[in-house]
Design a protein around this motif. Structure first.
Motif, short mmCIF file in Angstrom:
data_model
loop_
_atom_site.label_atom_id
_atom_site.label_comp_id
_atom_site.label_asym_id
_atom_site.label_seq_id
_atom_site.Cartn_x
_atom_site.Cartn_y
_atom_site.Cartn_z
N SER A 1 0.81 -1.22 0.00
CA SER A 1 0.00 0.00 0.00
C SER A 1 0.84 1.26 0.00
N THR B 1 -2.76 -5.41 4.68
CA THR B 1 -3.95 -6.22 4.91
C THR B 1 -3.81 -7.54 4.15
N ASP C 1 -5.73 -8.81 1.92
CA ASP C 1 -5.98 -8.62 0.49
C ASP C 1 -4.76 -8.03 -0.21
N SER D 1 -0.12 -8.64 9.46
CA SER D 1 -1.30 -8.50 8.62
C SER D 1 -2.57 -8.58 9.44
N PRO E 1 -7.31 -8.32 8.65
CA PRO E 1 -8.37 -8.10 7.66
C PRO E 1 -8.54 -6.64 7.25
N SER E 2 -8.01 -5.68 8.02
CA SER E 2 -8.18 -4.26 7.73
C SER E 2 -6.95 -3.51 8.19
N ALA E 3 -6.90 -2.23 7.79
CA ALA E 3 -5.78 -1.39 8.21
C ALA E 3 -5.76 -1.23 9.73
#
Length: 812
Positions: A235, A284, A286, A321, A323-325
């Motif tokens: 990111s 994350t 993803d 890591s 699931p979200s920031a």
């Protein structure tokens, strides 16, 4: 209990080729979410480290293992042990001690230690010896006999000698000259330890793997003494994880705690990396899924921090890591808790053990410290120049460099053959501070002999103090070839004491010495430090991570950052930007030439190559950049350079004045700065074309906060310059208000402070104010003279008025 997916198991077994799998509990990531329900997750806490495998009982040999020829490396891991590229042992006697941190698996592994060295041709092999101790057990004790080529020693370490965590390595040398007997000849004696041939070789496959976050502390340097951390951030360019990634880099740097650490931040895993680089992938689930084949399935449901063996990124890749920031930030906070020191908790030592052990005590008030507690043992010496070293730590607000005096209460003895004219010298941070003659013939025993040490060369952070005794004898005048004859000439006793008096406590801005020593004022900021980056590209982020992480190591804690501060006028702030992108207000605030944003052109914009991390206890040894032999010159730049050169050659009146000022400084410690009445304004500074990077500091517009700028002509040089400045020895040379790195001569160049502000750090007290006033008046002798004259005048007038009002008047 969660289980790894069959696919992941197959990949790990196939690629790692391990005959067994680790226990599920020791390899599972941090679990930082509740198992069921929608209740909020409790604050994340990392699990306890897995216990180290039990090593066999230690054997205690009565003598060191006999050295054997160094074998070709066939182990699972070759781990360099020198924390710097060049370790040079100088003089007739010298020693160094430092800690090497190992994982539990490394400590339990069979290991071989190799050592490479090369001595000066003047070193006599028959009377010179090199000794290496590991955890106070001798491993090598061999003659210093390699002057034509690198000498190599090798020994298998006894089982149980190494331990998980810190292991003390101590190297000492005794050297004698082949032909000369003068004290000056002892400066020709030197042995350089070869960092490429000095390493631990572990044979167990598990020694090459990292399995816990704490294992980051076991990252070793490369052959240049530089540790490498690569942060893979898909990111990159977006702000969501910029702050958390910089916080993780600080935590990793504190755990690694090496004097030289290079941190690179990249969005692409295909960029080449240096050997021994540890990769941390942050993002994350993803974001990481396309680049990490071995991404744990749990990353999609909860915050995780774990090591994996990835086919693309390599073994021991750290995955941070979730699931979200927000989940990634939570995982980073959990990892950071292993390294952070809570605010309000004072430290009593500064952490230098990875390159100089033991850690120096932080002296916050009047103290008496025995040399035994500072790592100096009782020693007897039969040579001509005795030397030993120890460290003292000073706080951020140390202010006694013009009036304070420390004292060494020396317990020592010298024999009757030592002639008058011999003397003992004390150096502080490489500068001579005190000299005491040995004036009594026939020898003497010194019991708490006071040697006063002006604190002129002390500064915030660790301070290295060197004690030397230069011993003249008749036998040396006769100069019988070979070793010194007779019994020991000098003895130093560890009952000697270093006495630090009470001193003034008030901080100064600007002061880059305090930045490198303790990261002041960012180490104690009550609100997050404002960070302004010119962009979020790989070069700028790498420069920011490298500088801020080095500051965190100096501070001994994580530095809170604010990337969205609405106003910077009354905030401690960091600016990291190439020269064209420096914010408009910054040059004027830091007394920099406004033209540097458009007129600073580097002489040659080429990669610097590996940064040399030299011996932190010796001179700077960074490599010079190649410079073209002939190139077009800018007319104004050439004119300015000639004018500056001629103005300092001393052939004119100005030159004679400069020479006279230099003589006053050397003889009486008096300079034009001490003879000023009021501080002069700093002249706007423009870096030369030989400068490739600059760091400058000044007060914020409000006057009570600090603004610090790291800049270079281009983004690429900004990234290289951050690594150059933060590695040893360049980092420990930062001082004054502004520092540049001169690529042509490979040295740090400093602009001293002429105007500074006081920042109170202690409760107001008369005792501290008196000490502050004493030091300020000592720095400003003309102001002191004027005040003294005014006081004498007032005293005279008061006396005259008093006498005129008493007694009998004679009437006409």
């Amino acid at each position: 209990m969660r289980r790894l997916s069959p696919t992941l198991l197959a990949v790990v077994v196939m690629l790692a080729g391990l005959p067994h799998l680790q226990a599920e509990e020791s390899a599972s990531p941090f679990d930082m979410t509740p198992e069921r329900g929608s209740a909020p997750a409790p604050p994340p806490t990392p699990p306890p480290a897995a216990p180290a495998p039990t090593a066999p009982a230690a054997s205690t040999p009565s003598a060191p293992s006999p050295p054997k020829p160094e074998p070709a490396s066939t182990g699972a891991l070759d781990r360099p042990v020198l924390p710097f590229r060049h370790l040079v042992l100088e003089g007739e006697i010298d020693s160094r001690a430092w800690n090497v941190v190992l994982t539990g698996e490394q400590a339990a592994s069979p290991a071989t230690l190799t050592l490479g060295y090369k001595a000066s041709v003047m070193v006599a092999p028959e009377t010179s010896r090199l000794t290496l101790f590991v955890n106070n057990q001798p491993i090598f004790d061999a003659p210093v006999a390699a002057s034509d080529e690198v000498g190599k020693l090798s020994a298998d370490l006894p089982a149980g000698l190494l331990k998980a965590g810190a292991n003390l390595f101590r190297m000492q040398i005794v050297q004698r000259h082949r032909t000369d007997c003068t004290i000056s000849s002892t400066y020709e004696l030197r042995t350089e330890i070869d960092s490429t041939a000095t390493a631990l070789h572990f044979r167990a496959p598990a020694a090459a793997r990292l399995s816990r976050v704490e294992d980051l502390a076991a990252i070793g340097p490369d052959s240049n003494g530089l540790a490498h951390l690569r942060i893979l951030m898909p990111s990159l360019g977006r702000k969501a994880l910029t702050g958390p990634v910089l916080r993780f880099s600080q935590a990793a740097a504190i755990l690694i705690a090496m004097p030289s650490l290079s941190i690179s931040v990249t969005a692409h895993p295909d960029e080449p990396v240096d050997p021994g680089t540890v990769t941390a992938a942050i993002g994350t689930a993803d974001e990481l899924r396309p680049v990490i084949k071995a991404l744990p399935a749990d990353a999609a449901s909860r915050p995780i921090v774990t090591f994996v063996d990835d086919p693309a990124l390599g073994p021991s890749t750290l995955v941070v890591s979730g699931p979200s920031a927000a989940a990634v930030s939570q995982a980073i906070e959990a990892a950071g808790s292993l390294a952070d020191r809570p605010k309000g908790r004072a430290r009593d030592v500064l952490d230098t053990s990875r390159w100089f052990a033991p850690n120096p005590p932080l002296v916050l008030q009047a103290s008496r410290l025995k040399l035994a507690d500072l790592g100096v043992s009782t020693q007897e010496f039969a040579g001509r120049r005795f030397k030993t070293e120890f460290q003292i730590g000073m706080p951020s607000d140390f202010y006694a460099d013009a009036s304070g005096e420390a004292t060494l209460l020396l317990d020592a003895a010298y024999s009757g053959e030592v002639l008058p004219g011999s003397h003992m010298d004390i150096y502080v941070n490489g500068d001579i501070a005190a000299t005491t003659p040995m004036s009594i013939s026939g020898g003497d025993i010194l019991r708490h002999l006071p040697i006063r040490i002006p604190m002129t060369h002390f500064q915030p952070g660790p301070n290295r103090i060197t004690f030397e005794a230069q011993l003249h004898t008749n036998s040396d005048l006769e100069c019988a070839t070979g070793p010194t004859k007779g019994s020991n000439r000098f003895a130093l006793f560890d009952s000697s004491e270093f006495v630090m008096p009470g001193y003034a406590r008030i901080a100064q801005l600007p002061n880059l010495a305090a930045l490198q020593g303790t990261a002041f004022p960012y180490n104690s900021s009550t609100e997050p430090v404002a960070l302004e980056l010119s962009s979020l590209d790989a070069d700028t982020m790498s420069a920011a991570a490298t500088l801020i992480s080095r500051m965190a190591v100096a501070a001994g804690r994580l530095i809170d950052l604010d990337l969205d501060a609405p106003s910077l006028d009354n905030r401690n702030a960091l600016f990291i930007a190439p020269a064209p992108a420096i914010p408009d207000r910054v040059p004027a605030q830091l007394d920099l030439d406004e033209k540097l944003r458009s007129g600073w052109k580097a002489r040659e914009e080429v990669p610097q190559g590996p940064v040399v991390a030299g011996n932190t206890l010796g001179p700077a040894t960074a490599p010079a950049l190649p410079v073209a032999a002939s190139e077009p010159s800018d007319t104004q730049e050439t004119f300015d350079r000639w004018r500056d050169t001629l103005s300092t050659e001393g052939s004119s009146w100005d030159g004679n004045v400069t020479a006279f000022e230099d003589w006053l400084q050397r003889t009486f410690q008096v300079s034009s700065q001490t003879l000023r009445f009021l501080p002069s304004r700093d002249v706007a500074y423009h870096p030369s074309r030989d400068a490739t990077v600059m760091i400058a500091q000044g007060p914020s517009p409000s006057g009570d906060k600090a603004w610090t700028l790291l800049t270079a002509p281009t983004e690429n040089l900004l990234r290289q310059g951050a690594t150059t400045f933060t590695t040893s020895p360049q980092w420990f040379q930062l001082s004054g208000r502004l520092v540049t790195y001169n690529a042509r001569v490979a040295e740090v160049q400093t602009q001293p402070v002429t105007t500074f502000s006081f920042i109170p750090t202690q409760p107001v007290s008369f005792a501290n104010l008196r000490l502050v006033a004493a030091n300020w008046l000592s720095e400003n002798l003309l102001a002191f003279a004027v005040l003294l004259f005014a006081a004498c005048l007032l005293l005279g007038l008061a006396t005259a008025l008093f006498l005129s009002s008493i007694g009998r008047r004679n009437s006409p």
